[in-house]
Design a protein around this motif. Structure first.
Motif, PDB file in Angstrom:
ATOM      1  N   GLU A  23       1.355  -5.784  -8.697  1.00 39.02           N
ATOM      2  CA  GLU A  23       1.301  -7.163  -8.289  1.00 39.02           C
ATOM      3  C   GLU A  23       2.403  -7.864  -7.417  1.00 39.02           C
ATOM      4  OE1 GLU A  23       1.018 -11.910 -10.007  1.00 39.02           O
ATOM      5  OE2 GLU A  23       1.247 -10.134 -11.305  1.00 39.02           O
ATOM      6  N   LYS A  72     -11.176   0.587   1.131  1.00 40.74           N
ATOM      7  CA  LYS A  72     -12.342  -0.339   0.165  1.00 40.74           C
ATOM      8  C   LYS A  72     -12.026  -0.030  -1.458  1.00 40.74           C
ATOM      9  CE  LYS A  72     -15.940  -0.536   3.612  1.00 40.74           C
ATOM     10  NZ  LYS A  72     -17.078  -0.225   4.156  1.00 40.74           N
ATOM     11  N   ASN A  73     -11.832   1.127  -1.735  1.00 41.60           N
ATOM     12  CA  ASN A  73     -11.694   1.522  -2.952  1.00 41.60           C
ATOM     13  C   ASN A  73     -10.058   1.548  -3.656  1.00 41.60           C
ATOM     14  OD1 ASN A  73     -14.396   1.855  -3.238  1.00 41.60           O
ATOM     15  ND2 ASN A  73     -14.416   4.083  -2.515  1.00 41.60           N
ATOM     16  N   TRP A  74      -9.373   1.368  -2.613  1.00 43.23           N
ATOM     17  CA  TRP A  74      -7.640   0.983  -3.146  1.00 43.23           C
ATOM     18  C   TRP A  74      -7.498   0.031  -3.779  1.00 43.23           C
ATOM     19  CZ3 TRP A  74      -4.096  -2.148  -1.332  1.00 43.23           C
ATOM     20  CH2 TRP A  74      -2.706  -1.703  -1.804  1.00 43.23           C
ATOM     21  N   GLU A  75      -6.778   0.400  -4.831  1.00 46.65           N
ATOM     22  CA  GLU A  75      -6.183  -0.858  -5.648  1.00 46.65           C
ATOM     23  C   GLU A  75      -4.497  -0.901  -5.604  1.00 46.65           C
ATOM     24  OE1 GLU A  75      -7.538  -0.533  -9.594  1.00 46.65           O
ATOM     25  OE2 GLU A  75      -9.680  -0.492  -9.018  1.00 46.65           O
ATOM     26  N   CYS A  76      -3.863  -2.128  -5.622  1.00 43.76           N
ATOM     27  CA  CYS A  76      -2.912  -2.303  -5.147  1.00 43.76           C
ATOM     28  C   CYS A  76      -2.049  -1.755  -6.537  1.00 43.76           C
ATOM     29  CB  CYS A  76      -2.591  -3.769  -4.823  1.00 43.76           C
ATOM     30  SG  CYS A  76      -0.654  -3.955  -4.509  1.00 43.76           S
ATOM     31  N   ARG A 134      -6.426  -5.255   5.506  1.00 45.11           N
ATOM     32  CA  ARG A 134      -5.774  -4.991   4.442  1.00 45.11           C
ATOM     33  C   ARG A 134      -4.579  -3.905   4.704  1.00 45.11           C
ATOM     34  NH1 ARG A 134      -8.525  -3.299  -1.214  1.00 45.11           N
ATOM     35  NH2 ARG A 134      -6.581  -4.153  -2.167  1.00 45.11           N
ATOM     36  N   TYR A 191      -1.683  -2.755   1.951  1.00 48.82           N
ATOM     37  CA  TYR A 191      -1.500  -1.152   1.851  1.00 48.82           C
ATOM     38  C   TYR A 191      -0.206  -0.806   1.892  1.00 48.82           C
ATOM     39  CZ  TYR A 191      -2.559   3.613   1.280  1.00 48.82           C
ATOM     40  OH  TYR A 191      -2.785   4.947   1.178  1.00 48.82           O
TER      41      TYR A 191
END
Length: 712
Positions: A344, A337-341, A446, A450
């Motif tokens: 882009e 939930k807190n992971w950011e790609c 996700r 991920y």
């Protein structure tokens, strides 16, 4: 005749005592006595037990001042009249067949101790999880009874010190003169391990008969703020007792490993910094030395993460250790939930991931599986569904999905098995990466985003990850296969990018190599260039596939994140694996491993090769475990049905008594030097100054005689 005496120390457990006693009153073994020893309770525990005494004459109550559970158990033992005695806790509860099964097993094997397994019951969540550390049968002989010398290197590691999973013959305990220590904590370790070391005949039943309550705030084991060195007192007393009985040498390695793991466990649970630093200093200055932990190299220790922690404890300053203790002691799972790609993901028309789904008669689960992929946040994917000759409605469901979803590719083929279906999917895959998904499972929304982003960022050949198990048809199958609750979660840390061979070696050392093709994403070019495919016509095909990948990959990573949901159901490969057929399939895996070792020259890499041999032994043991309950005639009938060369080779493999260990040569001279320095420092700190001995009467006469001669 009383067959089993049940001794229960009680202290302020009014909330749980009724469930505990009812689980004992309902035991299928009726010839029992239940001795409750109240340890000065201040709640309604005594009142409730009195009510039970009126209802069941087998229940009695003893009272004592608060002296802790060890004294209460000794008190109950003195009053016990049964042939066997077991010590249960008043906040736990027990399966109905526990006492009968353990009594009959002990009688059959004429054993002095009978062991069983247990499972945790989470009071907050209501979940049951079988706990492997209570009884790790990987290190126990298959045949019972056995002698403690049969497992002398693992006796204190494969069996927990908990007394509630052990049935003791009462005359054995009395003859040996063994008693519980009067300690507030860890009062059972000395009693249990001394008994195990002194026994001649031990047996076991690998069933979770005990439901051990956790997340219980009233438990003494749950309190960590106060300063206590009871753990050391128990361990050191055990060492001295084994030395007194001239048994320590034969069990020294197992003892040192148990001492290290217990010390680190206690240290990691301390929540007060001042107490933490006090215990840390004691460990460094005397405890580790007195408990025979120091003076050994890496290969001496079974759990390599414990050894790594030991080096840190000896090397790092206390402030640094305090700040890191909570993350080190409990490897945190990545929160998606807190992971950011990290970059882009551009929609450039190229397929990022090919998801390959073999399908065979799974109409009940197929929609949930496919929907989980369609609804993933990564959209540049293809979903290759390989219908492996289904005879139910699976083919029609695939046709329906392919009609409305352009990213789905359906392949129809004759039934050839899971490996054949996966290979067919790999032959047509176009994605940069390939992920395998079983058609009765599903993935997180996700998961693909991920895995693709993290693999692309680090230019990985493979990335490994975790899974959560869930159970079909409720508690029936869960109770039977609850060892899978945490099976796919690794406890050790595997940080950073490394070679596949290094990853394999570390996981094997930690006994956490768990091959599953569905729990790794693979670069397609890597698989194709190395011509890596599944062996067709066998089960457990993930074993050689994953090993071959790791033996060749240069960049791999493991992330402690659960992206996959594994369904446990009846009639799956996992739940139907048993008997000679499963055993023989593991034999096929052994032969496949041998071919890979020759093909890729495994023995040129010493560390990797030793890890490989260790894993080979585990596969071999799995093969033997599947036939341990077959009669000789049943096994021979199966072997005789094979061709002569294969049957003979398979028989020889089952007859081998391999004993490969995970010990490796010292990896780092600096580590050994550090251990030696601390050993020497502690030796000096803990050695009392030499005192001149008082001269004997004869020596005094001799000196006087010399003095007289000189005077004259």
């Amino acid at each position: 005749m009383i067959k089993v005496s049940v001794v229960i120390p009680v202290y302020n457990t009014e909330k749980y005592i009724e469930q505990c006693l009812e689980s004992l009153m309902n035991q299928t073994l009726k010839e029992i006595e239940i001795i409750c020893v109240d340890d000065g309770s201040k709640d309604r525990s005594v009142e409730l037990i009195h009510d039970f005494c009126k209802k069941d004459g087998r229940i009695s109550l003893l009272l004592q001042e608060n002296s802790y559970a060890g004294v209460a158990r000794n008190n109950g033992l003195k009053h016990a009249k049964g042939k066997y005695v077991i010590f249960l806790d008043s906040d736990d509860f027990f399966e109905p067949d526990m006492l009968l099964s353990m009594y009959e097993k002990a009688e059959k094997d004429r054993a002095q101790i009978c062991l069983c397994s247990g499972r945790t019951f989470n009071e907050k969540t209501g979940e049951y999880i079988k706990a492997r550390h209570y009884l790790n049968t990987d290190f126990l002989p298959q045949e019972t009874p056995f002698s403690p010398m049969d497992i002398n290197r693992r006796i204190f590691n494969a069996i927990s010190p908990a007394p509630w999973s052990k049935l003791f013959r009462k005359d054995f305990v009395e003859k040996q003169g063994i008693a519980f220590q009067p300690l507030k904590k860890t009062n059972d370790l000395f009693f249990v391990y001394t008994s195990l070391a002194c026994a001649e005949r031990i047996t076991y039943i690998d069933m979770p008969f005990v439901n051990y309550r956790i997340e219980n705030s009233s438990s003494l084991q749950g309190t960590t703020a106060e300063l206590s060195t009871d753990f050391y007192n128990a361990l050191f007393a055990l060492k001295k007792e084994l030395q007194r009985r001239k048994l320590f040498t034969r069990y020294e390695q197992s003892f040192a490993n148990r001492a290290l793991s217990t010390c680190l466990y206690v240290l990691n649970r301390i929540t007060d910094q001042e107490n933490y630093e006090t215990v840390l200093k004691l460990l460094r200055d005397s405890f580790f030395y007195n408990l025979s932990v120091l003076g050994h190299s890496r290969g001496y220790f079974y759990n390599k993460s414990d050894y790594d922690k030991l080096i840190s404890v000896l090397e790092c300053n206390s402030e640094e250790l305090w700040n890191s203790q909570f993350t080190d002691s409990d490897i945190k799972a990545t929160d998606l939930k807190n992971w950011e790609c990290p970059f882009e993901i551009v929609d450039d028309g190229k397929i990022k991931v090919s998801v390959i789904i073999p399908v065979y008669n799974v109409e009940k689960y197929l929609r949930e599986c496919i929907d989980s992929v369609i609804n993933n946040t990564l959209t540049d994917i293809e979903i290759i569904c390989v219908d492996d000759g289904s005879t139910d409605n699976s083919s029609q469901i695939l046709k329906e999905y392919a009609h409305k979803e352009s990213r789905i590719v359906v392949i129809h083929k004759e039934n050839g098995g899971l490996s054949s279906a996966r290979n067919a999917g790999m032959d047509v895959a176009q994605g940069e990466y390939i992920l395998f998904l079983d058609s009765d499972d599903y993935i997180e929304p996700r998961a693909l985003e991920y895995l693709y982003a993290e693999s692309k960022k680090d230019n990985l050949d493979q990335m490994f990850f975790g899974a959560k198990s869930f159970y079909d048809h409720g508690n029936g199958i869960k109770n039977k296969y609850n060892n899978y609750d945490s099976y796919y979660t690794r406890k050790a840390a595997y940080d950073g990018v490394m070679t596949g061979r290094k990853m394999f070696a570390i996981m094997s050392e930690n006994a956490e190599y768990k091959p599953s093709a569905c729990l790794q994403i693979n670069k397609r070019v890597f698989l194709n260039e190395n011509k890596i495919r599944f062996i067709e016509g066998i089960i457990y095909e993930d074993n050689p596939f994953t090993l071959e990948c790791l033996s060749l990959s240069q960049r791999v990573r493991y992330e402690n994140i659960n992206l996959y949901n594994r369904r446990l159901r009846e009639n799956s490969i996992i739940t139907t694996s048993s008997g000679a057929i499963s055993s023989f399939n593991y034999y096929v895996i052994v032969k496949a491993f041998e071919k890979l070792a020759l093909k890729y020259n495994f023995n040129s890499d010493k560390v990797f090769y030793r890890a490989f041999l260790l894993q080979l032994e585990r596969v071999y043991k799995s093969s033997r475990n599947f036939v341990k309950d077959l009669s000789n005639n049943e096994l021979l009938d199966y072997i005789c049905a094979l061709d002569e060369d294969t049957g003979t080779d398979y028989f020889v493999m089952l007859s081998r008594n391999w004993n490969v260990t995970a010990e490796t040569e010292n990896k780092d001279i600096a580590e050994k030097a550090l251990m030696d320095r601390h050993f020497e420092r502690c030796r000096k700190l803990n050695s009392a100054p030499l005192q001149k001995s008082k001269p004997s009467f004869a020596q005094r006469l001799k000196r006087k005689a010399k003095a007289i001669v000189k005077i004259s």
